[in-house]
Write a protein that holds these residues in place. Structure first.
Motif, PDB file in Angstrom:
ATOM      1  N   MET A   1      59.960 -59.105 -26.710  1.00  0.00           N
ATOM      2  CA  MET A   1      60.474 -59.961 -25.639  1.00  0.00           C
ATOM      3  C   MET A   1      59.319 -60.527 -24.831  1.00  0.00           C
ATOM      4  SD  MET A   1      63.201 -59.086 -22.593  1.00  0.00           S
ATOM      5  CE  MET A   1      62.115 -58.007 -21.669  1.00  0.00           C
ATOM      6  N   ASN A   2      59.363 -61.824 -24.554  1.00  0.00           N
ATOM      7  CA  ASN A   2      58.359 -62.475 -23.732  1.00  0.00           C
ATOM      8  C   ASN A   2      58.894 -62.694 -22.315  1.00  0.00           C
ATOM      9  OD1 ASN A   2      56.863 -62.591 -26.055  1.00  0.00           O
ATOM     10  ND2 ASN A   2      56.914 -64.798 -26.258  1.00  0.00           N
ATOM     11  N   VAL A   3      58.046 -62.409 -21.328  1.00  0.00           N
ATOM     12  CA  VAL A   3      58.350 -62.672 -19.923  1.00  0.00           C
ATOM     13  C   VAL A   3      57.109 -63.298 -19.317  1.00  0.00           C
ATOM     14  CG1 VAL A   3      58.988 -61.671 -17.694  1.00  0.00           C
ATOM     15  CG2 VAL A   3      59.996 -60.752 -19.782  1.00  0.00           C
ATOM     16  N   PHE A   4      57.300 -64.167 -18.326  1.00  0.00           N
ATOM     17  CA  PHE A   4      56.157 -64.889 -17.762  1.00  0.00           C
ATOM     18  C   PHE A   4      55.519 -64.092 -16.626  1.00  0.00           C
ATOM     19  CE2 PHE A   4      53.628 -68.246 -16.016  1.00  0.00           C
ATOM     20  CZ  PHE A   4      53.411 -69.111 -17.074  1.00  0.00           C
ATOM     21  N   GLY A   5      54.185 -64.063 -16.614  1.00  0.00           N
ATOM     22  CA  GLY A   5      53.433 -63.419 -15.541  1.00  0.00           C
ATOM     23  C   GLY A   5      52.461 -64.383 -14.905  1.00  0.00           C
ATOM     24  N   VAL A   6      52.341 -64.324 -13.575  1.00  0.00           N
ATOM     25  CA  VAL A   6      51.387 -65.127 -12.817  1.00  0.00           C
ATOM     26  C   VAL A   6      50.570 -64.197 -11.929  1.00  0.00           C
ATOM     27  CG1 VAL A   6      51.067 -66.987 -11.133  1.00  0.00           C
ATOM     28  CG2 VAL A   6      52.953 -67.114 -12.779  1.00  0.00           C
ATOM     29  N   ASP A   7      49.262 -64.409 -11.901  1.00  0.00           N
ATOM     30  CA  ASP A   7      48.352 -63.597 -11.099  1.00  0.00           C
ATOM     31  C   ASP A   7      47.701 -64.495 -10.054  1.00  0.00           C
ATOM     32  OD1 ASP A   7      46.797 -61.503 -10.204  1.00  0.00           O
ATOM     33  OD2 ASP A   7      45.432 -61.498 -11.918  1.00  0.00           O
ATOM     34  N   ILE A   8      48.071 -64.297  -8.769  1.00  0.00           N
ATOM     35  CA  ILE A   8      47.479 -65.069  -7.670  1.00  0.00           C
ATOM     36  C   ILE A   8      46.228 -64.347  -7.183  1.00  0.00           C
ATOM     37  CG2 ILE A   8      47.799 -65.911  -5.312  1.00  0.00           C
ATOM     38  CD1 ILE A   8      50.790 -66.076  -5.885  1.00  0.00           C
ATOM     39  N   GLY A   9      45.084 -65.002  -7.272  1.00  0.00           N
ATOM     40  CA  GLY A   9      43.832 -64.431  -6.800  1.00  0.00           C
ATOM     41  C   GLY A   9      43.217 -65.281  -5.715  1.00  0.00           C
ATOM     42  N   GLY A  10      42.159 -64.769  -5.109  1.00  0.00           N
ATOM     43  CA  GLY A  10      41.490 -65.493  -4.051  1.00  0.00           C
ATOM     44  C   GLY A  10      40.769 -66.731  -4.530  1.00  0.00           C
ATOM     45  N   SER A  11      40.419 -66.774  -5.827  1.00  0.00           N
ATOM     46  CA  SER A  11      39.702 -67.936  -6.354  1.00  0.00           C
ATOM     47  C   SER A  11      40.490 -68.705  -7.398  1.00  0.00           C
ATOM     48  CB  SER A  11      38.353 -67.507  -6.958  1.00  0.00           C
ATOM     49  OG  SER A  11      38.548 -66.566  -7.995  1.00  0.00           O
ATOM     50  N   GLY A  12      41.429 -68.038  -8.091  1.00  0.00           N
ATOM     51  CA  GLY A  12      42.188 -68.713  -9.128  1.00  0.00           C
ATOM     52  C   GLY A  12      43.605 -68.182  -9.253  1.00  0.00           C
ATOM     53  N   ILE A  13      44.505 -69.028  -9.773  1.00  0.00           N
ATOM     54  CA  ILE A  13      45.894 -68.650 -10.032  1.00  0.00           C
ATOM     55  C   ILE A  13      46.137 -68.886 -11.512  1.00  0.00           C
ATOM     56  CG2 ILE A  13      48.318 -69.179  -9.541  1.00  0.00           C
ATOM     57  CD1 ILE A  13      47.328 -70.182  -6.759  1.00  0.00           C
ATOM     58  N   PHE A  54      53.990 -74.416 -19.237  1.00  0.00           N
ATOM     59  CA  PHE A  54      54.558 -73.809 -20.446  1.00  0.00           C
ATOM     60  C   PHE A  54      56.026 -74.179 -20.644  1.00  0.00           C
ATOM     61  CE2 PHE A  54      50.975 -71.251 -19.159  1.00  0.00           C
ATOM     62  CZ  PHE A  54      50.355 -70.911 -20.349  1.00  0.00           C
ATOM     63  N   GLY A  55      56.583 -74.967 -19.736  1.00  0.00           N
ATOM     64  CA  GLY A  55      58.002 -75.298 -19.847  1.00  0.00           C
ATOM     65  C   GLY A  55      58.889 -74.071 -19.748  1.00  0.00           C
ATOM     66  N   TRP A  56      58.469 -73.085 -18.948  1.00  0.00           N
ATOM     67  CA  TRP A  56      59.153 -71.796 -18.888  1.00  0.00           C
ATOM     68  C   TRP A  56      60.460 -71.898 -18.110  1.00  0.00           C
ATOM     69  CZ3 TRP A  56      58.579 -67.511 -21.536  1.00  0.00           C
ATOM     70  CH2 TRP A  56      59.239 -66.356 -21.098  1.00  0.00           C
ATOM     71  N   SER A  57      61.480 -71.144 -18.557  1.00  0.00           N
ATOM     72  CA  SER A  57      62.776 -71.208 -17.877  1.00  0.00           C
ATOM     73  C   SER A  57      63.433 -69.833 -17.709  1.00  0.00           C
ATOM     74  CB  SER A  57      63.734 -72.132 -18.642  1.00  0.00           C
ATOM     75  OG  SER A  57      63.954 -71.642 -19.968  1.00  0.00           O
ATOM     76  N   GLY A  58      62.643 -68.764 -17.761  1.00  0.00           N
ATOM     77  CA  GLY A  58      63.204 -67.418 -17.607  1.00  0.00           C
ATOM     78  C   GLY A  58      62.613 -66.700 -16.408  1.00  0.00           C
ATOM     79  N   PRO A  59      62.756 -65.365 -16.351  1.00  0.00           N
ATOM     80  CA  PRO A  59      62.216 -64.586 -15.238  1.00  0.00           C
ATOM     81  C   PRO A  59      60.694 -64.719 -15.140  1.00  0.00           C
ATOM     82  CG  PRO A  59      63.752 -63.277 -16.541  1.00  0.00           C
ATOM     83  CD  PRO A  59      63.491 -64.532 -17.313  1.00  0.00           C
ATOM     84  N   VAL A  60      60.207 -64.625 -13.906  1.00  0.00           N
ATOM     85  CA  VAL A  60      58.774 -64.756 -13.637  1.00  0.00           C
ATOM     86  C   VAL A  60      58.331 -63.603 -12.740  1.00  0.00           C
ATOM     87  CG1 VAL A  60      56.949 -66.196 -12.633  1.00  0.00           C
ATOM     88  CG2 VAL A  60      58.875 -67.280 -13.823  1.00  0.00           C
ATOM     89  N   GLY A 236      46.595 -58.214 -14.642  1.00  0.00           N
ATOM     90  CA  GLY A 236      47.530 -58.605 -13.597  1.00  0.00           C
ATOM     91  C   GLY A 236      48.683 -59.428 -14.141  1.00  0.00           C
ATOM     92  N   ILE A 237      48.393 -60.340 -15.069  1.00  0.00           N
ATOM     93  CA  ILE A 237      49.442 -61.164 -15.680  1.00  0.00           C
ATOM     94  C   ILE A 237      50.413 -60.276 -16.450  1.00  0.00           C
ATOM     95  CG2 ILE A 237      49.906 -62.981 -17.372  1.00  0.00           C
ATOM     96  CD1 ILE A 237      47.184 -64.184 -16.685  1.00  0.00           C
ATOM     97  N   VAL A 238      49.872 -59.339 -17.235  1.00  0.00           N
ATOM     98  CA  VAL A 238      50.718 -58.443 -18.030  1.00  0.00           C
ATOM     99  C   VAL A 238      51.581 -57.575 -17.116  1.00  0.00           C
ATOM    100  CG1 VAL A 238      50.709 -56.535 -19.676  1.00  0.00           C
ATOM    101  CG2 VAL A 238      49.123 -58.446 -19.981  1.00  0.00           C
ATOM    102  N   GLY A 239      50.973 -57.016 -16.067  1.00  0.00           N
ATOM    103  CA  GLY A 239      51.725 -56.178 -15.145  1.00  0.00           C
ATOM    104  C   GLY A 239      52.798 -56.930 -14.391  1.00  0.00           C
ATOM    105  N   ALA A 240      52.506 -58.176 -14.039  1.00  0.00           N
ATOM    106  CA  ALA A 240      53.515 -59.012 -13.360  1.00  0.00           C
ATOM    107  C   ALA A 240      54.730 -59.222 -14.267  1.00  0.00           C
ATOM    108  CB  ALA A 240      52.907 -60.344 -12.953  1.00  0.00           C
ATOM    109  N   ALA A 241      54.470 -59.523 -15.526  1.00  0.00           N
ATOM    110  CA  ALA A 241      55.565 -59.718 -16.479  1.00  0.00           C
ATOM    111  C   ALA A 241      56.353 -58.433 -16.671  1.00  0.00           C
ATOM    112  CB  ALA A 241      55.010 -60.206 -17.805  1.00  0.00           C
ATOM    113  N   MET A 242      55.660 -57.296 -16.722  1.00  0.00           N
ATOM    114  CA  MET A 242      56.351 -56.009 -16.855  1.00  0.00           C
ATOM    115  C   MET A 242      57.292 -55.765 -15.665  1.00  0.00           C
ATOM    116  SD  MET A 242      53.208 -53.614 -18.179  1.00  0.00           S
ATOM    117  CE  MET A 242      54.201 -52.100 -18.107  1.00  0.00           C
ATOM    118  N   ALA A 243      56.820 -56.093 -14.464  1.00  0.00           N
ATOM    119  CA  ALA A 243      57.645 -55.898 -13.262  1.00  0.00           C
ATOM    120  C   ALA A 243      58.876 -56.799 -13.302  1.00  0.00           C
ATOM    121  CB  ALA A 243      56.819 -56.183 -12.005  1.00  0.00           C
ATOM    122  N   ALA A 244      58.701 -58.040 -13.762  1.00  0.00           N
ATOM    123  CA  ALA A 244      59.840 -58.962 -13.853  1.00  0.00           C
ATOM    124  C   ALA A 244      60.854 -58.456 -14.860  1.00  0.00           C
ATOM    125  CB  ALA A 244      59.351 -60.357 -14.220  1.00  0.00           C
ATOM    126  N   ALA A 245      60.378 -57.934 -15.980  1.00  0.00           N
ATOM    127  CA  ALA A 245      61.280 -57.409 -17.009  1.00  0.00           C
ATOM    128  C   ALA A 245      62.044 -56.203 -16.505  1.00  0.00           C
ATOM    129  CB  ALA A 245      60.490 -57.064 -18.266  1.00  0.00           C
TER     130      ALA A 245
END
Length: 247
Positions: A1-13, A54-60, A236-245
């Protein structure tokens, strides 16, 4: 199963769909620079840009560099202070057209990913992950269970927030050599954390984990084992997706 993850940092997102069976990115991540000032509206726009790429339309799932309770931001050390008190889950969901959004502390997300798929896999006892970057994030685990929002980067070191002296941003801003930074700054910080928590394992994450060979061998006299994060700066991206799932 794929879920989207986003990592907000002080220099990059940065963000990407995540394959939760493998614990790895399903596609190469997309990254944009963090706006300055990093206000809620501007950062939310950047998150929407990353997701739309990514044209994503599911949980983030989204990480945030500060204390998060529920989906409300309580501290904002390396982004604009106007984040404090904001319901980030609602703000981001609204900007993403109503997609379900789960928000958590950035280092906690990285730690959960490393404990599940990376350097902390199967480890018991006390494990501390430290993300070294614009600041210092921390994730504390006891027998695999997360103690959320520890914020150990704000421990006092030489009269300052530790992250102001021992982060990789401090190294870059002060043009410190790897040796000086490791032996005079990072060593003292790790000694202090070890004295307080007596962990069996330190995991060093953040972008600098890719260069672990330049500084980990310079650290001395730690009782704890110390290793680089296996997921490096994607944790961080992987962990964010895990939390959403999980949500």
């Amino acid at each position: 199963m794929n879920v989207f993850g986003v990592d907000i940092g002080g220099s990059g997102i940065k963000g990407a769909p995540v394959d939760l069976e493998r614990g790895d990115l399903a596609e190469p991540r997309h990254k944009v620079l963090t706006p300055h000032p990093a206000t809620p509206d501007d950062v939310a726009g950047c998150v929407a840009e990353v997701v739309a790429n990514f044209g994503w339309s599911g949980p983030v799932g989204v990480t945030f560099p500060g204390v998060v309770t529920g989906s409300t931001i309580r501290t904002a050390a390396n982004v604009d202070k106007s984040w404090v008190g904001v319901d980030a889950g609602k703000l981001l969901s609204d900007r993403l057209g109503g997609l379900p959004v789960t928000v958590l502390n950035d280092a906690d997300a990285a730690g959960v990913a490393e404990m599940t798929f990376g350097a902390g896999r199967g480890r018991k006892g006390t494990v501390i992950l430290l993300t070294l970057g614009t600041g210092i994030g921390s994730a504390l685990f006891v027998d695999g269970r997360l103690v959320p929002n520890t914020e150990l980067g704000h421990l006092e070191l030489k009269g300052h927030d530790a992250e102001k002296r021992a982060s990789t941003k401090a190294k870059e801003d002060e043009d410190l050599s790897w040796e000086h930074w490791a032996t005079k700054r990072l060593q003292r910080y790790l000694d202090h954390v070890e004295m307080l928590f007596s962990p069996e394992l330190f995991i060093i994450g953040g972008g600098v984990s890719r260069k672990a060979d330049k500084f980990l061998p310079l650290l001395e006299d730690l009782k704890a084992e110390i290793v680089p994060a296996e997921l490096e700066n994607n944790a961080g991206i992987v962990g964010a997706a895990m939390a959403a799932a999980a949500r």
